[in-house]
Write an enzyme that holds these catalytic residues in place. Structure first.
Site, PDB file in Angstrom:
ATOM      1  N   LYS A  87       0.862  -1.190   0.000  1.00 13.29           N
ATOM      2  CA  LYS A  87       0.000   0.000   0.000  1.00 13.29           C
ATOM      3  C   LYS A  87       0.899   1.241   0.000  1.00 13.29           C
ATOM      4  O   LYS A  87       1.762   1.396   0.876  1.00 13.29           O
ATOM      5  CB  LYS A  87      -0.879  -0.047   1.248  1.00 13.29           C
TER       6      LYS A  87
HETATM    7  C1  E4P Z   1      -8.102   2.194   3.595  1.00 14.18           C
HETATM    8  O1  E4P Z   1      -7.492   1.223   3.211  1.00 14.18           O
HETATM    9  C2  E4P Z   1      -7.936   2.808   4.930  1.00 14.18           C
HETATM   10  O2  E4P Z   1      -7.336   1.874   5.794  1.00 14.18           O
HETATM   11  C3  E4P Z   1      -9.222   3.169   5.616  1.00 14.18           C
HETATM   12  O3  E4P Z   1     -10.355   2.781   4.889  1.00 14.18           O
HETATM   13  C4  E4P Z   1      -9.248   4.538   6.187  1.00 14.18           C
HETATM   14  O4  E4P Z   1     -10.498   4.767   6.764  1.00 14.18           O
HETATM   15  P1  E4P Z   1     -10.807   5.841   7.875  1.00 14.18           P
HETATM   16  O5  E4P Z   1     -11.186   7.120   7.212  1.00 14.18           O
HETATM   17  O6  E4P Z   1     -11.958   5.248   8.622  1.00 14.18           O
HETATM   18  O7  E4P Z   1      -9.583   5.976   8.738  1.00 14.18           O
END
Ligand code: E4P
Length: 216
Positions: A87
């Protein structure tokens, strides 16, 4: 639409996996820190444990922001297990690194996507997934789902192979809307996945059936 769970919590991952509907897992530094995972070895062990539990793509996020270090970190993450997807944040060096990973057979998830332009760049660099953050867009007063619809249209017209991974999901309605708009994947907290189960008429209907069953 594939279902990923968005957490680093092994118990929650197991609960979603046991439902039989899980296709993968996404994590991020905030979610990993929440689990108290510290240090390179502990991080690698935790990803390994997730990979051994879930048969699907597991996103592991790099912590660096310059090209050379992102590449070094990503290579190490990818070596943990064949299901690891590296990622990478949507920054200039991130895009360069995604292209490098693509050319070297390492799959990537470009995270922190908030606009169609960012998603186009990531797709051009060969990202396996782009992660538009629906909930955070909603939080800032815009409509996150509009971006999912726009990306679906662009990716279809341009024939991009990159999968649209709806992220920052806050509730069951987000999941339903993402499915309706053609997201390839939705990554959700366990609470939103379980939220899909709920309907008051189901509860009322079941209570009635169980009551009547006593008369059978
Ligand atoms: C995506 O892969 C992120 O880990 C995640 O969806 C972030 O979400 P949040 O806005 O709830 O922190």
């Amino acid at each position: 639409m594939k279902f990923f769970i968005d957490t680093g919590n092994l118990a929650q991952i197991k609960e979603a996996n046991d439902l039989g509907i899980l296709d993968g897992v996404t994590t991020n530094p905030t979610l990993m820190a929440k689990e108290g995972i510290k240090g390179e070895e502990a991080i690698a062990q935790h990803y390994k444990a997730i990979c051994e539990m879930v048969d699907g793509d597991i996103s592991a996020e790099v912590l660096s922001t310059d090209f050379a270090t992102i590449v070094e970190e990503g290579k190490k993450l990818a070596a943990i297990h064949p299901n690891i997807v590296v990622k990478v944040p949507m920054i200039k060096d991130g895009v360069k690194a995604i292209k490098w990973f693509t050319d070297n057979g390492i799959r990537t998830n470009c995270t922190l996507i908030f606009s169609a332009g960012q998603a186009i760049l990531a797709a051009k660099a060969g990202a396996s997934y782009v992660s538009p953050f629906i909930g955070r867009i909603d939080d800032s007063g815009w409509d996150g789902m509009e971006l999912i619809g726009q990306l679906r249209h662009i990716f279809d017209v341009q024939n991009y192979k990159t999968e649209i991974l709806a992220a920052s999901i806050r509730n069951a309605l987000h999941i339903i809307k993402a499915a309706e708009l053609g997201a390839d994947v939705c990554t959700c907290p366990l609470s939103s996945i379980l939220g899909l189960l709920k309907h008051p008429l189901t509860d009322i209907g079941l209570a009635q059936f169980l009551e009547d069953a006593k008369k059978m």
